[in-house]
Structures are given as C-alpha cells and as structure tokens.
Design a protein around this motif. Structure first.
Motif, PDB file in Angstrom:
ATOM      1  N   GLY A 315       0.811  -1.224   0.000  1.00 23.52           N
ATOM      2  CA  GLY A 315       0.000   0.000   0.000  1.00 23.52           C
ATOM      3  C   GLY A 315       0.843   1.272   0.000  1.00 23.52           C
ATOM      4  N   ALA A 316       1.994   1.232   0.649  1.00 25.91           N
ATOM      5  CA  ALA A 316       2.826   2.436   0.786  1.00 25.91           C
ATOM      6  C   ALA A 316       3.359   2.942  -0.545  1.00 25.91           C
ATOM      7  CB  ALA A 316       3.991   2.151   1.736  1.00 25.91           C
ATOM      8  N   GLN A 317       3.438   2.044  -1.523  1.00 30.14           N
ATOM      9  CA  GLN A 317       3.968   2.475  -2.824  1.00 30.14           C
ATOM     10  C   GLN A 317       2.876   2.603  -3.889  1.00 30.14           C
ATOM     11  OE1 GLN A 317       6.683  -0.820  -3.048  1.00 30.14           O
ATOM     12  NE2 GLN A 317       5.568  -1.848  -4.671  1.00 30.14           N
ATOM     13  N   ALA A 318       1.629   2.314  -3.500  1.00 32.17           N
ATOM     14  CA  ALA A 318       0.544   2.376  -4.496  1.00 32.17           C
ATOM     15  C   ALA A 318       0.141   3.828  -4.721  1.00 32.17           C
ATOM     16  CB  ALA A 318      -0.652   1.566  -4.005  1.00 32.17           C
ATOM     17  N   ILE A 319       0.038   4.211  -5.975  1.00 28.59           N
ATOM     18  CA  ILE A 319      -0.437   5.557  -6.275  1.00 28.59           C
ATOM     19  C   ILE A 319      -1.920   5.496  -6.615  1.00 28.59           C
ATOM     20  CG2 ILE A 319       1.803   6.434  -7.058  1.00 28.59           C
ATOM     21  CD1 ILE A 319       0.655   6.153  -9.976  1.00 28.59           C
ATOM     22  N   LEU A 320      -2.565   6.663  -6.608  1.00 25.38           N
ATOM     23  CA  LEU A 320      -3.985   6.734  -6.959  1.00 25.38           C
ATOM     24  C   LEU A 320      -4.129   6.791  -8.475  1.00 25.38           C
ATOM     25  CD1 LEU A 320      -5.027   9.423  -4.327  1.00 25.38           C
ATOM     26  CD2 LEU A 320      -5.701   6.990  -4.330  1.00 25.38           C
ATOM     27  N   PRO A 321      -5.296   6.354  -8.988  1.00 29.20           N
ATOM     28  CA  PRO A 321      -5.499   6.408 -10.444  1.00 29.20           C
ATOM     29  C   PRO A 321      -5.234   7.795 -11.040  1.00 29.20           C
ATOM     30  CG  PRO A 321      -7.233   5.118  -9.421  1.00 29.20           C
ATOM     31  CD  PRO A 321      -6.408   5.684  -8.308  1.00 29.20           C
ATOM     32  N   ARG A 322      -5.601   8.852 -10.329  1.00 30.11           N
ATOM     33  CA  ARG A 322      -5.399  10.185 -10.919  1.00 30.11           C
ATOM     34  C   ARG A 322      -3.904  10.522 -11.051  1.00 30.11           C
ATOM     35  NH1 ARG A 322      -7.436  12.222  -5.701  1.00 30.11           N
ATOM     36  NH2 ARG A 322      -5.601  12.871  -4.542  1.00 30.11           N
ATOM     37  N   ASP A 323      -3.080   9.944 -10.170  1.00 29.95           N
ATOM     38  CA  ASP A 323      -1.631  10.144 -10.309  1.00 29.95           C
ATOM     39  C   ASP A 323      -1.103   9.381 -11.522  1.00 29.95           C
ATOM     40  OD1 ASP A 323      -1.449  11.786  -8.102  1.00 29.95           O
ATOM     41  OD2 ASP A 323      -1.224  10.081  -6.731  1.00 29.95           O
ATOM     42  N   LEU A 324      -1.695   8.222 -11.761  1.00 30.39           N
ATOM     43  CA  LEU A 324      -1.293   7.452 -12.950  1.00 30.39           C
ATOM     44  C   LEU A 324      -1.601   8.258 -14.210  1.00 30.39           C
ATOM     45  CD1 LEU A 324      -0.215   4.723 -14.107  1.00 30.39           C
ATOM     46  CD2 LEU A 324      -2.615   4.088 -14.419  1.00 30.39           C
ATOM     47  N   GLU A 325      -2.754   8.890 -14.195  1.00 29.28           N
ATOM     48  CA  GLU A 325      -3.139   9.689 -15.360  1.00 29.28           C
ATOM     49  C   GLU A 325      -2.099  10.790 -15.618  1.00 29.28           C
ATOM     50  OE1 GLU A 325      -7.197  10.980 -15.137  1.00 29.28           O
ATOM     51  OE2 GLU A 325      -6.970  12.207 -16.954  1.00 29.28           O
TER      52      GLU A 325
END
Ligand code: PEP
Ligand code: MN
Length: 356
Positions: A315-325
């Motif tokens: 979880g600590a390294q997971a980004i949010l979908p909007r960051d992926l965008e």
C-alpha cells in the motif's frame, strides 16, 4: 558466431548461407533488419568452415560474439525487437506502454474498480498478483487460483491484456492459460527451471531484474528465454539493493536507471522500469516515472490502488489512479519531445555497437 550480410546481399545469397549452416546440422537464426541481415549460429561451430562462409557471395563479415548472452545481444539481433501483446506493439519507437494495477488481486470487485480506473487513466495492460512472493509467511500470500480467475474475468470485461507473476514451474501450464503475459519476479530471476518452463509456453515473459543481479547476470538469464525458442522478452529494471549493508537508505530499493540505457545498448528487447518497487514510496513514483521515460524506457509497470490504506500488500507504494493519469500524460509528452529532438540514447544504440 554471427554472419553479417552485405546490405546489397540478394535473397538467394542469404538462402545459400542459411543452407550451408543448416546442412551442417546447426541452427541459423535470421534477423532481417531494415539495412542488413544478420544470421546467428546456434550449435557446434566446429562443424562449419567459417573461412569458407566468409568468402561466400553477399557475406560482409563473420564474427564471434564475445558476451555470454549472445542470443539476445545487439550483435545477434541488430535492430530493436517489437513484442506484440494482443495487438499492442511494445518497444522500438512505439509510444510508451503502461502496465498498471494493484500489487495483489484482493477480489473481483477490487480488481474491476482499479482496472477500470487505470484503463481510463490510459494504461494499456492490467497487472495483479495472485501468487505473491512475500518475505514473511505471515503476510497476505495472494488469492492463488481464485485471483487468477478474477484477473482473467476483469481482463475480458475491460478488454485489457493481463500480466501476473508466476512463482513456480509447477504452475506454468495453468497460469499461462489465464493470462497474456507471464511475469517472472525479482526473487526468481535466477530460477533456471522456472524461466525455461515459462519460455516454452511461447507467451511474452515480463522478466524482472533480481535486486542483487549484475546486468551481465540478468542478461545471461534472459538469454535462457530466447534459447528456449521464445523471442517475446520484456525486460524490467525494478530496483537493486543499495550497496553495502550498513548504508541506510530512504527507499525500499534503488531504481537503477543506469540500467535502462545500458540494457537498450546491449540488447534489442523492450526495457521497462518499475518505479513502485524501485522506490517503495508513493511520493517518489511520479518523479521516478518521468526519469525512467527520459532515460529511454519503453514502458512502465506501476502499482495503483484506489484505497491504498486498505491494500493487502504494498500500500505504501501504491499511487492513486489520478496520479497514474498524470504520469501517462507527462510520459507521452516526454516521449514525443525526446523523439523529436533525436534522443541521445537511440542514436547511441544504433551506432554504439561495433556491428550494429
Ligand atoms: C510485483 O511486481 O508484484 C513484484 C513482487 O515485483 P518484484 O518481483 O520486482 O519484487
Ligand atoms: Mn508489489
């Protein structure tokens, strides 16, 4: 040995050379590039008189490949290889490819939600782990077969190709029926039996660098994929251990971006970077994604979660979908800018290698 044909060599001259090699009982792997054809030899080279080959019509040069990973070296295959996954071209000068999704598949609903979000953000391929390699036996180990079913269903429902990690050669047959790409993880980079079994399926192999592997070792193990008849190799730099055990690092691993142009120079296969495992920190994924694309990566693998605080792993390294965008938008701009300004890495790759 490799035989380089003259740019002016005719088809019949090329065929005669191939026939000479094959009639001696050796394998001739032919790479036809835009400018010239290179014929790689596999087998007992003592059976062929290479001085004679050198004097045949259309032959420019015959030379010995010095590196231990000759089948995947640029001397053997001079031009960039494009690997196609369900029609998506990866590598050469194709736009960067984004593999995104959660670290672990937690349920159909979780994977569908995140898959839909990463697709809308512009990702091309969906990732999700079902058989997780974990340091601790007490951590979440993945949903196994059930997770694999979810991955296949969500991939179909969203029209996205999928990739999942395979940990043991025992599972190769089963897993390869349910996913488009087989991932071999950092902890298994040295696992000869697994690599060979996975390679024999003919499926694209997403082959991650081990965190303690030298580049020569990494490529020597990637060589086994091609040696087993599979040219669908996708390489991935995912971070190495900081040198010296006493060095206290701010990050989980050190994303070795030197490796990207080095790999591109050494081999024609597509090179990815994984800034999620490479840093272990959500706040570093965006800047290191930019850096990876700028260094010449053909694509990125990124862990995304819509509720990172609830993620069952990483979880600590997971980004949010909007960051992926944001990452995808910026990466496409960077890719375009670099292409238009004739990137130093692509010209180096073309000219930097004696026979390429
Ligand atoms: C992963 O991609 O989920 C993973 C475990 O990666 P690595 O093998 O690079 O640690
Ligand atoms: Mn992970």
């Amino acid at each position: 040995m490799s035989i380089v044909m003259k740019p002016t060599a005719t088809k019949s001259e090329i065929d005669q050379v191939i026939e000479k090699i094959r009639s001696a009982g050796l394998r001739a792997d032919v790479s036809s590039g835009e400018f010239q054809t290179v014929i790689g030899i596999v087998g007992d080279e003592k059976k062929v008189d290479f001085d004679q080959v050198k004097s045949m019509g259309g032959v420019l040069d015959v030379f010995r490949i010095q590196v231990p990973y000759r089948l995947i070296s640029r001397s053997y295959i001079p031009e960039d290889v494009v690997v196609k996954v369900k029609g998506i071209p990866i590598g050469r000068d194709n736009p960067p490819v984004f593999i995104a999704g959660p670290c672990s598949i937690e349920s159909y609903e979780q994977l569908f939600r995140i898959g839909k979000a990463v697709k809308e953000a512009g990702a091309n391929i969906l990732r999700g782990g079902a058989f997780k390699p974990r340091t601790s036996v007490h951590s979440f180990q993945g949903l196994g077969m059930e997770g694999l079913d979810h991955l296949e269903s969500v991939g179909k429902d969203l029209g996205m190709p999928t990739v999942t990690e395979i940990r043991s050669e025992v599972d190769v047959e089963l897993i390869s029926k349910h996913t488009d790409i087989l991932q071999i993880g950092a902890r298994n980079m040295f696992n000869q039996d697994l690599i060979e079994a996975a390679a024999k399926t003919g499926k694209p192999i997403f082959f991650k660098r081990g965190f303690s592997a030298q580049i020569d070792e990494y490529l020597s193990f990637a060589e086994r994929i091609v040696a087993n008849g599979n040219r669908n190799v996708l390489l991935c730099e995912r971070g190495i251990m900081p040198l010296g055990g006493s060095f206290k690092s701010q990050t989980r691993f050190t994303l070795d971006l030197n490796a990207v142009p080095v790999l591109r120079k050494e081999t024609p296969f597509p090179v990815f970077a994984d800034p999620s495992h490479g840093t272990g920190r959500r706040d570093l994924v965006i800047p290191m994604s930019r850096a990876a694309i700028a260094s010449g990566a053909h694509g990125l693998m990124i862990e995304v979660h819509d509720r990172p605080q609830e993620a069952l792993s990483d979880g600590a390294q997971a980004i949010l979908p909007r960051d992926l965008e944001r990452i995808i938008k910026t990466s496409n701009v960077l890719y375009k800018t670099i292409r238009e300004s004739e990137s130093p890495f692509s010209s180096d790759v073309k000219n930097g290698n004696g026979h390429a």
